[in-house]
Design a protein around this motif. Structure first.
Motif, PDB file in Angstrom:
ATOM      1  N   SER A 372       0.847  -1.181   0.000  1.00  0.00           N
ATOM      2  CA  SER A 372       0.000   0.000   0.000  1.00  0.00           C
ATOM      3  C   SER A 372       0.884   1.233   0.000  1.00  0.00           C
ATOM      4  CB  SER A 372      -0.886  -0.008   1.239  1.00  0.00           C
ATOM      5  OG  SER A 372      -1.588   1.205   1.320  1.00  0.00           O
ATOM      6  N   THR A 373       0.442   2.275  -0.742  1.00  0.00           N
ATOM      7  CA  THR A 373       1.186   3.534  -0.713  1.00  0.00           C
ATOM      8  C   THR A 373       0.429   4.548   0.123  1.00  0.00           C
ATOM      9  OG1 THR A 373       0.047   4.101  -2.759  1.00  0.00           O
ATOM     10  CG2 THR A 373       2.279   3.226  -2.960  1.00  0.00           C
ATOM     11  N   LYS A 374      -0.552   4.044   0.877  1.00  0.00           N
ATOM     12  CA  LYS A 374      -1.425   4.978   1.596  1.00  0.00           C
ATOM     13  C   LYS A 374      -1.089   5.074   3.082  1.00  0.00           C
ATOM     14  CE  LYS A 374      -4.878   3.975  -1.790  1.00  0.00           C
ATOM     15  NZ  LYS A 374      -6.027   3.125  -2.119  1.00  0.00           N
ATOM     16  N   THR A 379      -4.661  -0.717   3.773  1.00  0.00           N
ATOM     17  CA  THR A 379      -4.464  -2.058   4.322  1.00  0.00           C
ATOM     18  C   THR A 379      -3.591  -2.891   3.377  1.00  0.00           C
ATOM     19  OG1 THR A 379      -6.382  -2.941   3.163  1.00  0.00           O
ATOM     20  CG2 THR A 379      -6.740  -2.103   5.387  1.00  0.00           C
TER      21      THR A 379
HETATM   22  P1  ADP Z   1      -4.972   0.059  -0.091  1.00  0.00           P
HETATM   23  O1  ADP Z   1      -6.041   0.693  -0.934  1.00  0.00           O
HETATM   24  O2  ADP Z   1      -5.412  -0.234   1.280  1.00  0.00           O
HETATM   25  O3  ADP Z   1      -3.677   0.825  -0.139  1.00  0.00           O
HETATM   26  P2  ADP Z   1      -5.063  -1.938  -2.098  1.00  0.00           P
HETATM   27  O4  ADP Z   1      -4.657  -3.359  -2.113  1.00  0.00           O
HETATM   28  O5  ADP Z   1      -6.489  -1.645  -2.394  1.00  0.00           O
HETATM   29  O6  ADP Z   1      -4.647  -1.365  -0.698  1.00  0.00           O
HETATM   30  O7  ADP Z   1      -4.180  -1.162  -3.131  1.00  0.00           O
HETATM   31  C1  ADP Z   1      -2.776  -1.309  -3.059  1.00  0.00           C
HETATM   32  C2  ADP Z   1      -2.035  -0.159  -3.698  1.00  0.00           C
HETATM   33  O8  ADP Z   1      -2.211  -0.183  -5.107  1.00  0.00           O
HETATM   34  C3  ADP Z   1      -2.523   1.213  -3.287  1.00  0.00           C
HETATM   35  O9  ADP Z   1      -1.945   1.629  -2.076  1.00  0.00           O
HETATM   36  C4  ADP Z   1      -2.068   2.070  -4.458  1.00  0.00           C
HETATM   37  O10 ADP Z   1      -0.725   2.418  -4.323  1.00  0.00           O
HETATM   38  C5  ADP Z   1      -2.168   1.136  -5.630  1.00  0.00           C
HETATM   39  N1  ADP Z   1      -3.395   1.362  -6.392  1.00  0.00           N
HETATM   40  C6  ADP Z   1      -4.483   0.586  -6.430  1.00  0.00           C
HETATM   41  N2  ADP Z   1      -5.403   1.097  -7.259  1.00  0.00           N
HETATM   42  C7  ADP Z   1      -4.900   2.231  -7.774  1.00  0.00           C
HETATM   43  C8  ADP Z   1      -5.378   3.230  -8.702  1.00  0.00           C
HETATM   44  N3  ADP Z   1      -6.588   3.137  -9.258  1.00  0.00           N
HETATM   45  N4  ADP Z   1      -4.550   4.255  -8.990  1.00  0.00           N
HETATM   46  C9  ADP Z   1      -3.331   4.351  -8.443  1.00  0.00           C
HETATM   47  N5  ADP Z   1      -2.827   3.460  -7.557  1.00  0.00           N
HETATM   48  C10 ADP Z   1      -3.588   2.417  -7.228  1.00  0.00           C
END
Ligand code: ADP
Ligand code: MG
Length: 418
Positions: A372-374, A379
Protein backbone atom coordinates in the motif's frame (compact mmCIF):
# COMPACT_ATOMS: atom_id res chain seq x y z
CA UNK A 1 27.76 -55.31 -33.14
CA UNK A 2 26.44 -51.92 -34.18
CA UNK A 3 22.99 -53.40 -34.51
CA UNK A 4 23.20 -54.79 -31.00
CA UNK A 5 24.15 -51.41 -29.56
CA UNK A 6 21.22 -49.83 -31.33
CA UNK A 7 18.80 -52.37 -29.93
CA UNK A 8 20.10 -51.90 -26.41
CA UNK A 9 19.82 -48.14 -26.74
CA UNK A 10 16.30 -48.51 -28.09
CA UNK A 11 15.47 -50.61 -25.02
CA UNK A 12 17.05 -47.92 -22.90
CA UNK A 13 14.80 -45.34 -24.54
CA UNK A 14 11.68 -47.46 -23.93
CA UNK A 15 12.62 -47.66 -20.27
CA UNK A 16 13.15 -43.93 -19.88
CA UNK A 17 9.84 -43.32 -21.59
CA UNK A 18 7.63 -45.86 -19.82
CA UNK A 19 9.35 -45.99 -16.44
CA UNK A 20 10.17 -42.33 -15.99
CA UNK A 21 8.43 -39.97 -18.38
CA UNK A 22 4.95 -41.54 -18.34
CA UNK A 23 4.83 -42.08 -14.53
CA UNK A 24 5.83 -38.44 -14.03
CA UNK A 25 3.02 -37.38 -16.35
CA UNK A 26 0.60 -39.64 -14.48
CA UNK A 27 1.57 -37.93 -11.24
CA UNK A 28 0.63 -34.56 -12.71
CA UNK A 29 -2.98 -35.44 -13.48
CA UNK A 30 -5.76 -35.38 -10.92
CA UNK A 31 -6.77 -38.96 -10.30
CA UNK A 32 -7.39 -41.11 -7.25
CA UNK A 33 -4.17 -42.76 -6.04
CA UNK A 34 -5.45 -46.22 -6.91
CA UNK A 35 -5.91 -45.20 -10.55
CA UNK A 36 -2.48 -43.66 -10.66
CA UNK A 37 -0.87 -46.85 -9.36
CA UNK A 38 -2.85 -48.87 -11.89
CA UNK A 39 -1.81 -46.67 -14.78
CA UNK A 40 1.82 -46.80 -13.68
CA UNK A 41 1.77 -50.58 -13.51
CA UNK A 42 0.29 -50.57 -17.01
CA UNK A 43 3.10 -48.32 -18.20
CA UNK A 44 5.68 -50.60 -16.55
CA UNK A 45 4.09 -53.57 -18.33
CA UNK A 46 4.29 -51.77 -21.66
CA UNK A 47 7.99 -51.21 -20.94
CA UNK A 48 8.47 -54.96 -20.53
CA UNK A 49 6.47 -55.73 -23.68
CA UNK A 50 8.43 -53.16 -25.72
CA UNK A 51 11.75 -54.55 -24.56
CA UNK A 52 10.78 -58.16 -25.29
CA UNK A 53 9.43 -57.16 -28.72
CA UNK A 54 12.75 -55.70 -29.86
CA UNK A 55 15.43 -57.94 -28.34
CA UNK A 56 18.92 -59.17 -29.07
CA UNK A 57 18.59 -62.76 -30.19
CA UNK A 58 21.39 -64.90 -28.87
CA UNK A 59 22.03 -68.41 -30.19
CA UNK A 60 19.78 -71.13 -28.77
CA UNK A 61 16.58 -69.10 -28.77
CA UNK A 62 17.63 -66.73 -26.01
CA UNK A 63 16.33 -63.24 -25.97
CA UNK A 64 18.35 -60.61 -24.18
CA UNK A 65 16.97 -57.22 -23.36
CA UNK A 66 16.59 -54.69 -20.57
CA UNK A 67 13.15 -55.79 -19.38
CA UNK A 68 14.40 -56.64 -15.89
CA UNK A 69 14.94 -52.94 -15.32
CA UNK A 70 11.15 -52.52 -15.47
CA UNK A 71 10.79 -55.40 -13.01
CA UNK A 72 13.22 -53.75 -10.62
CA UNK A 73 11.68 -50.26 -10.87
CA UNK A 74 8.19 -51.74 -10.58
CA UNK A 75 9.31 -53.72 -7.55
CA UNK A 76 10.75 -50.67 -5.85
CA UNK A 77 7.99 -48.15 -6.66
CA UNK A 78 4.89 -50.14 -7.53
CA UNK A 79 4.68 -52.43 -4.54
CA UNK A 80 3.54 -56.03 -4.41
CA UNK A 81 0.70 -55.72 -6.98
CA UNK A 82 3.17 -54.29 -9.50
CA UNK A 83 5.63 -57.11 -8.88
CA UNK A 84 2.96 -59.70 -9.50
CA UNK A 85 1.49 -58.05 -12.60
CA UNK A 86 4.94 -57.50 -14.10
CA UNK A 87 5.88 -61.10 -13.39
CA UNK A 88 2.75 -62.27 -15.23
CA UNK A 89 3.34 -59.87 -18.12
CA UNK A 90 6.93 -60.96 -18.47
CA UNK A 91 6.18 -64.68 -18.49
CA UNK A 92 3.06 -64.62 -20.65
CA UNK A 93 4.42 -62.24 -23.25
CA UNK A 94 7.80 -63.94 -23.49
CA UNK A 95 6.04 -67.32 -23.96
CA UNK A 96 4.53 -66.10 -27.23
CA UNK A 97 8.00 -66.09 -28.76
CA UNK A 98 8.94 -69.60 -27.63
CA UNK A 99 12.47 -70.95 -27.57
CA UNK A 100 14.63 -72.13 -24.70
CA UNK A 101 14.52 -68.67 -23.13
CA UNK A 102 10.94 -69.18 -21.91
CA UNK A 103 12.07 -71.45 -19.09
CA UNK A 104 14.86 -69.08 -18.20
CA UNK A 105 12.37 -66.23 -18.13
CA UNK A 106 10.08 -68.12 -15.77
CA UNK A 107 12.96 -68.78 -13.36
CA UNK A 108 14.45 -65.28 -13.51
CA UNK A 109 11.12 -63.47 -13.33
CA UNK A 110 9.98 -65.59 -10.39
CA UNK A 111 13.20 -65.00 -8.48
CA UNK A 112 12.86 -61.24 -9.03
CA UNK A 113 9.20 -61.25 -8.06
CA UNK A 114 9.80 -63.14 -4.82
CA UNK A 115 12.76 -60.92 -4.02
CA UNK A 116 10.74 -57.70 -4.37
CA UNK A 117 7.59 -59.00 -2.68
CA UNK A 118 9.69 -59.70 0.40
CA UNK A 119 11.83 -56.62 0.10
CA UNK A 120 9.09 -54.07 -0.58
CA UNK A 121 7.82 -53.46 2.97
CA UNK A 122 11.37 -52.52 3.96
CA UNK A 123 11.95 -50.37 0.87
CA UNK A 124 9.45 -47.67 1.72
CA UNK A 125 11.46 -46.32 4.61
CA UNK A 126 14.74 -46.06 2.75
CA UNK A 127 16.40 -42.78 1.83
CA UNK A 128 17.18 -41.73 -1.71
CA UNK A 129 20.78 -42.89 -1.51
CA UNK A 130 19.82 -46.25 -0.03
CA UNK A 131 17.24 -46.83 -2.74
CA UNK A 132 19.78 -45.86 -5.37
CA UNK A 133 22.26 -48.30 -3.88
CA UNK A 134 19.79 -51.17 -3.62
CA UNK A 135 18.51 -50.52 -7.15
CA UNK A 136 21.96 -50.39 -8.68
CA UNK A 137 23.18 -53.47 -6.86
CA UNK A 138 20.04 -55.38 -7.81
CA UNK A 139 20.40 -54.22 -11.41
CA UNK A 140 24.00 -55.42 -11.45
CA UNK A 141 23.36 -58.80 -9.88
CA UNK A 142 20.25 -59.38 -11.91
CA UNK A 143 22.22 -59.00 -15.16
CA UNK A 144 25.05 -61.18 -13.86
CA UNK A 145 22.51 -63.74 -12.72
CA UNK A 146 20.81 -63.74 -16.12
CA UNK A 147 24.06 -64.30 -18.01
CA UNK A 148 25.32 -66.88 -15.51
CA UNK A 149 22.05 -68.79 -15.64
CA UNK A 150 22.10 -69.00 -19.41
CA UNK A 151 25.78 -69.91 -19.49
CA UNK A 152 25.61 -72.58 -16.82
CA UNK A 153 22.37 -74.34 -17.72
CA UNK A 154 22.59 -74.05 -21.49
CA UNK A 155 25.50 -73.54 -23.81
CA UNK A 156 27.90 -70.65 -23.17
CA UNK A 157 26.73 -68.58 -26.11
CA UNK A 158 26.35 -65.10 -24.68
CA UNK A 159 29.13 -63.06 -26.33
CA UNK A 160 31.32 -61.09 -23.97
CA UNK A 161 30.45 -57.68 -25.43
CA UNK A 162 26.75 -58.44 -25.12
CA UNK A 163 27.21 -59.39 -21.47
CA UNK A 164 29.15 -56.24 -20.64
CA UNK A 165 26.65 -54.03 -22.43
CA UNK A 166 23.77 -55.71 -20.67
CA UNK A 167 25.36 -55.22 -17.26
CA UNK A 168 26.34 -51.62 -17.91
CA UNK A 169 23.06 -50.50 -19.42
CA UNK A 170 20.86 -52.33 -16.96
CA UNK A 171 22.70 -50.90 -13.98
CA UNK A 172 22.80 -47.38 -15.44
CA UNK A 173 19.13 -47.45 -16.43
CA UNK A 174 18.06 -48.49 -12.95
CA UNK A 175 20.25 -45.81 -11.37
CA UNK A 176 19.05 -43.03 -13.67
CA UNK A 177 15.39 -43.88 -13.24
CA UNK A 178 15.60 -44.15 -9.45
CA UNK A 179 17.54 -40.90 -9.30
CA UNK A 180 14.94 -38.94 -11.27
CA UNK A 181 12.00 -40.63 -9.56
CA UNK A 182 13.40 -39.55 -6.22
CA UNK A 183 14.15 -36.07 -7.52
CA UNK A 184 10.58 -35.71 -8.73
CA UNK A 185 9.33 -36.98 -5.39
CA UNK A 186 11.41 -34.38 -3.56
CA UNK A 187 10.16 -31.67 -5.89
CA UNK A 188 6.54 -32.64 -5.26
CA UNK A 189 7.13 -32.52 -1.52
CA UNK A 190 8.73 -29.09 -1.90
CA UNK A 191 5.88 -27.82 -4.06
CA UNK A 192 3.32 -28.95 -1.49
CA UNK A 193 5.34 -27.32 1.24
CA UNK A 194 5.36 -24.02 -0.65
CA UNK A 195 1.62 -24.26 -1.31
CA UNK A 196 1.05 -24.94 2.37
CA UNK A 197 3.06 -21.93 3.52
CA UNK A 198 1.26 -19.78 1.00
CA UNK A 199 -2.06 -20.97 2.32
CA UNK A 200 -1.00 -20.33 5.89
CA UNK A 201 0.00 -16.83 4.91
CA UNK A 202 -3.37 -16.14 3.35
CA UNK A 203 -5.10 -17.44 6.44
CA UNK A 204 -3.07 -15.16 8.66
CA UNK A 205 -3.80 -12.19 6.41
CA UNK A 206 -7.47 -12.98 6.46
CA UNK A 207 -7.39 -13.35 10.21
CA UNK A 208 -5.78 -9.96 10.66
CA UNK A 209 -8.25 -8.18 8.40
CA UNK A 210 -11.25 -9.97 9.87
CA UNK A 211 -10.29 -9.05 13.39
CA UNK A 212 -9.72 -5.47 12.28
CA UNK A 213 -13.06 -5.12 10.55
CA UNK A 214 -15.07 -7.00 13.10
CA UNK A 215 -13.64 -5.10 16.02
CA UNK A 216 -15.19 -1.81 14.89
CA UNK A 217 -18.83 -2.90 15.08
CA UNK A 218 -18.13 -4.75 18.31
CA UNK A 219 -16.69 -1.60 19.86
CA UNK A 220 -19.83 0.29 18.83
CA UNK A 221 -22.08 -2.36 20.36
CA UNK A 222 -20.09 -2.36 23.57
CA UNK A 223 -20.44 1.43 23.82
CA UNK A 224 -24.20 1.27 23.45
CA UNK A 225 -24.55 -1.53 25.94
CA UNK A 226 -22.64 0.52 28.47
CA UNK A 227 -24.97 3.46 27.82
CA UNK A 228 -27.99 1.23 28.34
CA UNK A 229 -26.84 0.37 31.85
CA UNK A 230 -28.23 3.73 32.85
CA UNK A 231 -31.66 2.94 34.36
CA UNK A 232 -32.92 6.48 33.72
CA UNK A 233 -32.59 6.02 29.97
CA UNK A 234 -35.91 6.84 28.25
CA UNK A 235 -37.45 3.82 26.47
CA UNK A 236 -37.28 5.37 22.99
CA UNK A 237 -33.50 5.95 23.40
CA UNK A 238 -33.10 2.41 24.65
CA UNK A 239 -34.93 1.13 21.58
CA UNK A 240 -32.78 3.17 19.27
CA UNK A 241 -29.56 1.88 20.88
CA UNK A 242 -30.85 -1.64 20.61
CA UNK A 243 -31.63 -1.19 16.94
CA UNK A 244 -28.17 0.21 16.19
CA UNK A 245 -26.50 -2.55 18.20
CA UNK A 246 -28.38 -5.22 16.33
CA UNK A 247 -27.55 -3.73 12.95
CA UNK A 248 -23.88 -3.45 13.93
CA UNK A 249 -23.86 -7.07 15.02
CA UNK A 250 -25.43 -7.98 11.68
CA UNK A 251 -22.63 -6.13 9.95
CA UNK A 252 -19.98 -7.97 11.94
CA UNK A 253 -21.74 -11.18 11.10
CA UNK A 254 -21.80 -10.43 7.39
CA UNK A 255 -18.12 -9.44 7.39
CA UNK A 256 -17.23 -12.76 8.91
CA UNK A 257 -19.52 -14.45 6.43
CA UNK A 258 -17.90 -12.68 3.48
CA UNK A 259 -14.40 -13.49 4.50
CA UNK A 260 -15.21 -17.07 5.26
CA UNK A 261 -16.86 -17.33 1.88
CA UNK A 262 -13.71 -15.92 0.39
CA UNK A 263 -11.46 -18.28 2.28
CA UNK A 264 -13.40 -21.29 1.05
CA UNK A 265 -15.09 -20.79 -2.32
CA UNK A 266 -18.35 -22.69 -2.27
CA UNK A 267 -19.79 -24.30 -5.33
CA UNK A 268 -23.35 -23.74 -4.07
CA UNK A 269 -23.29 -19.97 -3.96
CA UNK A 270 -22.01 -19.88 -7.53
CA UNK A 271 -24.65 -18.54 -9.85
CA UNK A 272 -24.94 -16.96 -13.25
CA UNK A 273 -24.56 -13.24 -12.72
CA UNK A 274 -25.83 -10.69 -15.17
CA UNK A 275 -22.83 -8.40 -15.56
CA UNK A 276 -24.97 -5.39 -16.48
CA UNK A 277 -26.99 -5.68 -13.28
CA UNK A 278 -23.90 -6.18 -11.14
CA UNK A 279 -22.17 -3.16 -12.65
CA UNK A 280 -25.24 -1.03 -11.97
CA UNK A 281 -25.22 -2.16 -8.37
CA UNK A 282 -21.56 -1.20 -7.97
CA UNK A 283 -22.24 2.23 -9.45
CA UNK A 284 -25.13 2.72 -7.06
CA UNK A 285 -22.97 1.88 -4.04
CA UNK A 286 -19.92 3.85 -5.13
CA UNK A 287 -21.62 7.07 -6.34
CA UNK A 288 -22.02 8.72 -2.92
CA UNK A 289 -18.30 8.22 -2.20
CA UNK A 290 -17.45 9.54 -5.66
CA UNK A 291 -19.62 12.63 -5.14
CA UNK A 292 -17.94 13.33 -1.83
CA UNK A 293 -14.58 13.38 -3.63
CA UNK A 294 -15.77 15.44 -6.63
CA UNK A 295 -15.41 12.43 -8.88
CA UNK A 296 -17.90 12.03 -11.71
CA UNK A 297 -18.93 8.50 -12.59
CA UNK A 298 -19.50 7.54 -16.23
CA UNK A 299 -20.94 4.22 -17.33
CA UNK A 300 -20.78 2.64 -20.77
CA UNK A 301 -22.93 -0.41 -20.46
CA UNK A 302 -23.87 -2.83 -23.21
CA UNK A 303 -27.37 -3.51 -24.48
CA UNK A 304 -26.92 -7.27 -24.68
CA UNK A 305 -27.53 -9.13 -21.40
CA UNK A 306 -24.34 -11.03 -20.60
CA UNK A 307 -23.70 -13.57 -17.86
CA UNK A 308 -20.67 -14.74 -15.94
CA UNK A 309 -20.35 -17.40 -13.27
CA UNK A 310 -19.49 -16.49 -9.71
CA UNK A 311 -20.63 -15.43 -6.28
CA UNK A 312 -22.58 -12.20 -6.17
CA UNK A 313 -21.12 -10.93 -2.90
CA UNK A 314 -17.56 -11.68 -3.92
CA UNK A 315 -17.88 -9.96 -7.29
CA UNK A 316 -19.33 -6.92 -5.57
CA UNK A 317 -16.50 -6.91 -3.04
CA UNK A 318 -13.98 -7.11 -5.88
CA UNK A 319 -15.56 -4.27 -7.90
CA UNK A 320 -15.91 -2.09 -4.81
CA UNK A 321 -12.27 -2.59 -3.85
CA UNK A 322 -11.15 -1.55 -7.32
CA UNK A 323 -13.48 1.43 -7.70
CA UNK A 324 -12.67 2.64 -4.18
CA UNK A 325 -8.98 2.61 -5.06
CA UNK A 326 -9.74 4.62 -8.20
CA UNK A 327 -11.60 7.26 -6.23
CA UNK A 328 -8.83 7.37 -3.65
CA UNK A 329 -6.35 7.91 -6.51
CA UNK A 330 -8.16 11.15 -7.43
CA UNK A 331 -7.92 13.29 -4.32
CA UNK A 332 -8.56 16.42 -6.36
CA UNK A 333 -11.49 14.96 -8.21
CA UNK A 334 -11.65 13.46 -11.67
CA UNK A 335 -13.51 10.91 -13.69
CA UNK A 336 -14.28 7.28 -12.95
CA UNK A 337 -15.37 5.35 -16.04
CA UNK A 338 -16.90 1.90 -16.01
CA UNK A 339 -17.61 0.06 -19.23
CA UNK A 340 -18.43 -3.34 -20.66
CA UNK A 341 -17.27 -4.76 -23.97
CA UNK A 342 -17.13 -8.31 -25.20
CA UNK A 343 -15.28 -10.55 -27.61
CA UNK A 344 -16.20 -14.04 -28.76
CA UNK A 345 -15.87 -15.80 -25.43
CA UNK A 346 -15.18 -13.17 -22.81
CA UNK A 347 -16.66 -10.17 -21.14
CA UNK A 348 -14.26 -7.30 -20.62
CA UNK A 349 -14.97 -4.97 -17.77
CA UNK A 350 -13.08 -1.69 -18.01
CA UNK A 351 -12.64 0.47 -14.96
CA UNK A 352 -10.48 3.57 -15.33
CA UNK A 353 -9.66 6.71 -13.42
CA UNK A 354 -7.88 9.99 -14.13
CA UNK A 355 -5.87 9.80 -10.93
CA UNK A 356 -2.27 9.76 -9.79
CA UNK A 357 -1.43 6.52 -11.59
CA UNK A 358 1.33 4.13 -10.66
CA UNK A 359 5.01 3.75 -11.44
CA UNK A 360 6.14 0.56 -13.09
CA UNK A 361 7.52 -0.68 -9.80
CA UNK A 362 4.24 -0.10 -8.01
CA UNK A 363 2.39 -1.78 -10.85
CA UNK A 364 4.48 -4.92 -10.38
CA UNK A 365 3.70 -5.04 -6.67
CA UNK A 366 -0.02 -4.51 -6.94
CA UNK A 367 -1.97 -7.44 -5.53
CA UNK A 368 0.83 -8.37 -3.15
CA UNK A 369 -0.54 -8.62 0.37
CA UNK A 370 0.12 -5.47 2.42
CA UNK A 371 1.41 -3.47 -0.52
CA UNK A 372 0.00 0.00 0.00
CA UNK A 373 1.19 3.53 -0.71
CA UNK A 374 -1.43 4.98 1.60
CA UNK A 375 0.44 4.60 4.85
CA UNK A 376 -1.77 4.18 7.90
CA UNK A 377 -4.93 4.61 5.83
CA UNK A 378 -4.19 1.64 3.59
CA UNK A 379 -4.46 -2.06 4.32
CA UNK A 380 -2.92 -3.35 1.13
CA UNK A 381 -5.48 -6.14 1.17
CA UNK A 382 -8.00 -4.76 -1.28
CA UNK A 383 -6.21 -5.61 -4.51
CA UNK A 384 -5.06 -8.96 -3.20
CA UNK A 385 -8.64 -9.88 -2.36
CA UNK A 386 -9.89 -8.63 -5.74
CA UNK A 387 -7.26 -10.55 -7.63
CA UNK A 388 -8.06 -13.78 -5.78
CA UNK A 389 -11.76 -13.33 -6.43
CA UNK A 390 -11.17 -12.74 -10.14
CA UNK A 391 -8.97 -15.83 -10.35
CA UNK A 392 -11.51 -17.91 -8.45
CA UNK A 393 -14.03 -16.95 -11.13
CA UNK A 394 -11.73 -18.13 -13.88
CA UNK A 395 -11.02 -14.57 -14.93
CA UNK A 396 -7.96 -12.42 -15.31
CA UNK A 397 -6.94 -8.84 -14.54
CA UNK A 398 -4.84 -6.52 -16.69
CA UNK A 399 -3.73 -3.18 -15.30
CA UNK A 400 -2.18 -0.34 -17.27
CA UNK A 401 -1.21 2.92 -15.65
CA UNK A 402 0.50 6.19 -16.41
CA UNK A 403 1.77 8.37 -13.62
CA UNK A 404 -0.32 11.51 -13.16
CA UNK A 405 -2.59 10.44 -16.02
CA UNK A 406 -4.57 7.58 -14.56
CA UNK A 407 -5.05 3.85 -14.29
CA UNK A 408 -7.00 1.36 -16.32
CA UNK A 409 -8.25 -1.98 -15.00
CA UNK A 410 -9.43 -4.59 -17.47
CA UNK A 411 -11.22 -7.57 -15.95
CA UNK A 412 -11.80 -10.47 -18.26
CA UNK A 413 -14.40 -13.17 -17.44
CA UNK A 414 -15.56 -16.08 -19.56
CA UNK A 415 -19.14 -15.64 -20.77
CA UNK A 416 -21.61 -18.34 -19.69
CA UNK A 417 -25.03 -19.08 -21.18
CA UNK A 418 -27.88 -18.04 -18.95
P1 ADP B 1 -4.97 0.06 -0.09
O1 ADP B 1 -6.04 0.69 -0.93
O2 ADP B 1 -5.41 -0.23 1.28
O3 ADP B 1 -3.68 0.82 -0.14
P2 ADP B 1 -5.06 -1.94 -2.10
O4 ADP B 1 -4.66 -3.36 -2.11
O5 ADP B 1 -6.49 -1.64 -2.39
O6 ADP B 1 -4.65 -1.37 -0.70
O7 ADP B 1 -4.18 -1.16 -3.13
C1 ADP B 1 -2.78 -1.31 -3.06
C2 ADP B 1 -2.03 -0.16 -3.70
O8 ADP B 1 -2.21 -0.18 -5.11
C3 ADP B 1 -2.52 1.21 -3.29
O9 ADP B 1 -1.94 1.63 -2.08
C4 ADP B 1 -2.07 2.07 -4.46
O10 ADP B 1 -0.72 2.42 -4.32
C5 ADP B 1 -2.17 1.14 -5.63
N1 ADP B 1 -3.40 1.36 -6.39
C6 ADP B 1 -4.48 0.59 -6.43
N2 ADP B 1 -5.40 1.10 -7.26
C7 ADP B 1 -4.90 2.23 -7.77
C8 ADP B 1 -5.38 3.23 -8.70
N3 ADP B 1 -6.59 3.14 -9.26
N4 ADP B 1 -4.55 4.26 -8.99
C9 ADP B 1 -3.33 4.35 -8.44
N5 ADP B 1 -2.83 3.46 -7.56
C10 ADP B 1 -3.59 2.42 -7.23
MG1 MG C 1 -7.87 -0.19 -1.47
Amino acid sequence: MDGMMQIFLLNFLFLLFFLLFIPILIDQIHLPDKWKTGLKILSFSIAIISCISIPIKVEGGFILDLRLVATIIGGIYGGIPASIVLWLTNISYRSLFGGEGVETTVVLATVHMIFFVFLFPKLKKLTKTEKLLIGTVTGYFSSIFTIAYITIFYSPTVPFVVSITLILLQTTAVAIIIYFQELMGEMTIMKNEILRTEKMEIVSQLASSISHEVRNPLTVVKGFLQLMRDSNLPPEKRNEFLKISISELDRANSIIGDYLAFAKPSQERQENLCINVELEKTVEVITPLANMNSVTVKVHSISEELFIKGEKQLLQQCLLNITKNCIEAMPKGGELTLGITRNDNDILLHISDTGVGMSEEQLKKIGEPYFSTKGEAGTGLGMMTSLRIIQSMGGSLKITSQENKGTNFELCFPIVKK
